[in-house]
Design an enzyme around this catalytic site. Sequence first.
Site, PDB file in Angstrom:
ATOM      1  N   ASP A 216       6.679  17.579  -6.046  1.00  0.00           N
ATOM      2  CA  ASP A 216       6.330  16.424  -5.194  1.00  0.00           C
ATOM      3  C   ASP A 216       6.339  15.143  -6.012  1.00  0.00           C
ATOM      4  OD1 ASP A 216       4.982  14.948  -2.944  1.00  0.00           O
ATOM      5  OD2 ASP A 216       3.395  14.815  -4.433  1.00  0.00           O
TER       6      ASP A 216
ATOM      7  N   SER B 207      -2.794  14.429   6.390  1.00  0.00           N
ATOM      8  CA  SER B 207      -3.799  14.031   5.396  1.00  0.00           C
ATOM      9  C   SER B 207      -5.201  14.030   6.005  1.00  0.00           C
ATOM     10  CB  SER B 207      -3.454  12.623   4.900  1.00  0.00           C
ATOM     11  OG  SER B 207      -4.532  12.072   4.173  1.00  0.00           O
TER      12      SER B 207
ATOM     13  N   GLN C 153      -4.062  18.768   4.574  1.00  0.00           N
ATOM     14  CA  GLN C 153      -4.437  18.380   3.215  1.00  0.00           C
ATOM     15  C   GLN C 153      -5.932  18.112   3.163  1.00  0.00           C
ATOM     16  OE1 GLN C 153      -5.259  14.888   2.551  1.00  0.00           O
ATOM     17  NE2 GLN C 153      -5.768  15.307   0.428  1.00  0.00           N
TER      18      GLN C 153
ATOM     19  N   HIS D   8       0.607  12.409  -7.402  1.00  0.00           N
ATOM     20  CA  HIS D   8       0.172  11.610  -6.254  1.00  0.00           C
ATOM     21  C   HIS D   8       1.106  10.394  -6.089  1.00  0.00           C
ATOM     22  CE1 HIS D   8      -3.678  11.409  -3.737  1.00  0.00           C
ATOM     23  NE2 HIS D   8      -2.983  10.393  -3.275  1.00  0.00           N
TER      24      HIS D   8
ATOM     25  N   TYR E 129       0.846  -1.203   0.000  1.00  0.00           N
ATOM     26  CA  TYR E 129       0.000   0.000   0.000  1.00  0.00           C
ATOM     27  C   TYR E 129       0.881   1.253   0.000  1.00  0.00           C
ATOM     28  CZ  TYR E 129      -2.673   3.912   1.664  1.00  0.00           C
ATOM     29  OH  TYR E 129      -3.194   5.166   1.775  1.00  0.00           O
TER      30      TYR E 129
ATOM     31  N   ARG F 286      -4.746   0.912  -7.875  1.00  0.00           N
ATOM     32  CA  ARG F 286      -3.480   0.391  -7.350  1.00  0.00           C
ATOM     33  C   ARG F 286      -3.581  -1.127  -7.333  1.00  0.00           C
ATOM     34  NH1 ARG F 286      -4.005   4.918  -3.212  1.00  0.00           N
ATOM     35  NH2 ARG F 286      -3.915   6.723  -4.579  1.00  0.00           N
TER      36      ARG F 286
HETATM   37  C1  GLV Z   1      -4.080   8.380  -0.319  1.00  0.00           C
HETATM   38  O1  GLV Z   1      -4.073   9.539  -0.554  1.00  0.00           O
HETATM   39  C2  GLV Z   1      -3.386   7.402  -1.092  1.00  0.00           C
HETATM   40  O2  GLV Z   1      -2.771   7.774  -2.112  1.00  0.00           O
HETATM   41  O3  GLV Z   1      -3.442   6.218  -0.734  1.00  0.00           O
END
Ligand code: GLV
Length: 396
Positions: free
Chosen positions: A325, A121, A142, A294, A39, A179
């Site tokens: 970032d 977050s 955030q 991200h 994760y 993901r």
């Molecule tokens: C949360 O912001 C993530 O990317 O898991």
Amino acid sequence: MRFRRIELDPVARRLQRVASVSDLRRIAKRRLPRGVFDYCDGGAEDERSLAENTEAFGRIGFRPRVLRAVGKVDPATMLLGRPLPLPLVLAPTGFTRCAHPDGELAPARASERAGLPYTLSTLATRSIEEVRAVSDGRLWFQVYAWRDRGLVAELVERAAAAHYEALVLTVDTAVLGRRERDVRRGFEMPPKLGIGTLLDGAVHPGWTWAFVRSDPIRFANVVGRGPGGPSDGTDPVSLATFTNSQFDANLSWGDVDWLRERWAGPIVIKGVQTVADAVLAAERGVEAVALSNHGGRQVDGAPAPIDLVAPVADAVGDRMEIICDGGVRRGSDIVKALALGATACMAGRAWLYGLGAAGERGVDHVLTMLDDDVRRTMALIGASTVADLTPDLIAR
Ligand code: GLV
């Protein structure tokens, strides 16, 4: 012959031989259950953007200048109108307590010691107030655009009441990226106990023991506002289900104005991936953008943020600050970003690996390493201050 003193403290022993962020990643991989590590470590789909974020830094070199009297190097700069000892901000990470029971409290304390801002977050496992209670340092909050704007307004008010300095509006999460490591592992938050988790837990006893002893992991900022209606925020749910049921895919530029009316401090828009959107952000009057995909967790195929720094800097000039970032693993990455026109960098995984590998002291270790790296790189390329970091020091 002299013998090395035996280090009795296991964490100090673990950190003694850590020379880089990738060493910490290796230790975190060993210590964390596979689902948790994946994760933290994983990206979207084929993980091309995830890899590109670091590889793009690798393609950029230096043109070191010599004989420039670099006996005193100072990487201090200004960010959002305040001095910063190192051009670095700790990026927000969701669900941080899965890496270590201290969760968000650890980076909050470590960043205060280092004098750097830490971004909490919305999907944190410690609340706005809990984090403020352990840190008098620079805290940013955030914000995700929840469908329930009342909830966003409440979070913003709580951040203001707790003296958070800036809001970071994440804009790259209209829906959650896929993901695939999480899909394969059936990763849910809070981690649920199934046969796989139990087996994984058995081979990671340190993590499991700490996990079962600590209070239940929950989305601390939004307790009772989860997809199942009122709850204590501990119901296991996949992040994709949670995000897609709660986040507003209709977020638009008008919402930036909405936020501005409710927040007196600076606003950072995080997740800008094109020059065109950076220009729109500057026109909107936001104080900074975080060029970010991200961490490669959303659109696979998004550009590496470092490759956007120079064109965005050209387009927006000094109307707005630029934070790079994504992919930052070394101080030399920070130096490259500054030389190309960024005001600072944000890093998430770098400190998260430190947290997973060695708890709060692992985060301290990362921040110290990055600080040393930046100073050494500056000296080696002939720059004494960040004002000396100019594009002519960069080889492409
Ligand atoms: C949360 O912001 C993530 O990317 O898991």
